[in-house]
Design an enzyme around this catalytic site. Structure first.
Site, mmCIF file in Angstrom:
data_model
loop_
_atom_site.group_PDB
_atom_site.id
_atom_site.type_symbol
_atom_site.label_atom_id
_atom_site.label_comp_id
_atom_site.label_asym_id
_atom_site.label_seq_id
_atom_site.Cartn_x
_atom_site.Cartn_y
_atom_site.Cartn_z
ATOM 1 N N ARG A 177 11.053 3.971 3.750
ATOM 2 C CA ARG A 177 10.649 2.993 4.781
ATOM 3 C C ARG A 177 11.894 2.211 5.186
ATOM 4 N NH1 ARG A 177 5.601 -1.056 4.696
ATOM 5 N NH2 ARG A 177 4.636 0.920 5.245
ATOM 6 N N HIS B 57 4.416 5.747 11.642
ATOM 7 C CA HIS B 57 4.002 5.573 10.238
ATOM 8 C C HIS B 57 3.049 6.731 9.927
ATOM 9 C CE1 HIS B 57 2.927 3.958 6.462
ATOM 10 N NE2 HIS B 57 2.627 2.723 6.788
ATOM 11 N N ARG C 291 0.792 -1.221 0.000
ATOM 12 C CA ARG C 291 0.000 0.000 0.000
ATOM 13 C C ARG C 291 0.826 1.273 0.000
ATOM 14 N NH1 ARG C 291 -2.731 -3.718 1.483
ATOM 15 N NH2 ARG C 291 -0.817 -4.245 2.555
ATOM 16 N N THR C 292 1.771 1.369 0.926
ATOM 17 C CA THR C 292 2.445 2.655 1.102
ATOM 18 C C THR C 292 3.261 3.003 -0.145
ATOM 19 O OG1 THR C 292 2.565 2.115 3.439
ATOM 20 C CG2 THR C 292 3.859 3.994 2.702
ATOM 21 N N LYS D 130 25.300 -3.713 -0.199
ATOM 22 C CA LYS D 130 26.771 -3.650 -0.232
ATOM 23 C C LYS D 130 27.311 -2.862 0.952
ATOM 24 C CE LYS D 130 26.310 -3.045 -5.195
ATOM 25 N NZ LYS D 130 26.398 -1.964 -6.192
HETATM 26 N N1 CP Z 1 -0.468 -0.047 5.761
HETATM 27 C C1 CP Z 1 0.759 -0.311 5.251
HETATM 28 O O1 CP Z 1 1.760 0.287 5.631
HETATM 29 O O2 CP Z 1 0.766 -1.290 4.293
HETATM 30 P P1 CP Z 1 2.067 -1.740 3.488
HETATM 31 O O3 CP Z 1 3.006 -2.381 4.490
HETATM 32 O O4 CP Z 1 1.579 -2.688 2.448
HETATM 33 O O5 CP Z 1 2.688 -0.516 2.917
#
Ligand code: CP
Length: 307
Positions: A101, A129, A51-52, A80
């Site tokens: 992320r 998040h 999603r993100t 590396k």
């Molecule tokens: N909600 C969320 O962060 O989903 P993903 O891990 O798929 O990005």
């Protein structure tokens, strides 16, 4: 240079501006179709995501911009031994804005010190998040009319679930919010949330184990998955993973207008039979992520003077 590391980086007024912009984008897609023409978003994902990452990429493409990036540490020079600091220095020459992320708490914050472009925290370990929180707040406001006067049940892995930590931090700024924290004793919220945020601000909350008992009181039920990747041993995960399963029989205990949210991905914690219930809002929530991320990209690029 403005970055987004935590939902608290925006005031509640700024969050409302962002949500109003997301509404306008949703209603007038063509108006924004070239808004980021010639601009590039980098997505640097050192941890898995559907999603993100894809909603960020969809957001930039919908704005007429370009996207580049990597979807795993293994497919980048992190394999590396390259540091996040060096990576963001390099990416600053390739892109206008970057979403990161990373499994380590604070890694996106480290990137901000070495970045020439706005950096967005797309999830750092078990910490925060913020863009999921923007999505959650936007969904609550869209479906309930306003954020406030709500009893919110957070259920599942409240220890490792970064979406829960970010959401609590953000929601305590709204009026008349009460939390019911539903988890097994091993997965309660960390003290830096319970003591330093909830207790310190005098926010009403209870910690309970029974989802069934909490159901009739809730305006919103925010389900979460048990975060397998953050457990130190598999045995503990297996013991915990099916502690809560929301099914039709539990939904019968809930109010007619209660909303079920979940940041997704789900594993077993929401039975698929719940998907047809009109109170199940988690797929709408996932789709809302595109509009609020479009609003965020536009806002950060404007503030950086790039647009
Ligand atoms: N909600 C969320 O962060 O989903 P993903 O891990 O798929 O990005």
């Amino acid at each position: 240079m403005r970055h987004l590391m935590s939902p608290l980086d925006f005031t509640t007024d700024e969050l409302y501006d962002l949500m109003r912009l997301a509404d306008d984008i949703r209603e007038n897609r063509q108006k924004y179709a070239k808004a980021c023409e010639g601009k590039t978003l980098a997505t640097c994902f050192y941890e898995p995501s559907t999603r993100t990452r894809l909603s960020f990429e969809a957001a930039m493409l919908n704005l007429g911009g370009n996207v580049l990036g990597f979807a795993s540490a293994d497919s980048s020079s992190a394999a590396k031994g390259e540091s996040v600091s060096d990576t963001i220095r390099v990416i600053s020459g390739y892109a206008d804005i970057c979403a990161i992320r990373h499994p380590k708490e604070g890694a996106p914050l480290v990137a901000t010190s070495h970045s020439g472009i706005p950096v967005i925290n797309a999830g750092d370990g078990g910490h925060q998040h913020p863009t999921q929180t923007l999505t959650d707040l936007y969904t609550i406001r869209s479906l309930r009319g306003e954020i406030g006067g709500l009893t919110i049940g957070l259920c599942g892995d409240l220890k490792f679930g970064r979406t829960v930590h970010s959401l609590i931090n953000a929601l305590v700024r709204y009026p008349d919010i009460r939390f019911i924290l539903i988890s097994p004793p091993e997965l309660v919220v960390p003290s830096y949330i319970r003591d330093d945020v909830l207790t310190a601000r005098g926010i009403p909350f209870t910690e309970v184990k029974s989802l069934e008992d909490a159901m009739p009181e809730l305006d919103i039920l925010y389900m979460t998955r048990v975060q397998r990747e953050r457990f130190f041993n598999e045995e503990d995960y297996i013991r915990m993973k099916d502690f809560y399963i929301l099914d039709k029989s539990k939904m019968e205990l809930a109010r007619e207008n209660m909303l079920v949210l979940h940041p997704l991905p789900r594993v077993n914690e929401i039975s698929v039979e719940v998907d047809e219930d009109p109170r199940a809002a988690y797929f709408t929530q996932a789709h809302n992520g595109v509009f609020i991320r479009m609003a965020l990209i536009l806002t950060l690029l404007k503030e950086a003077g790039t647009l």
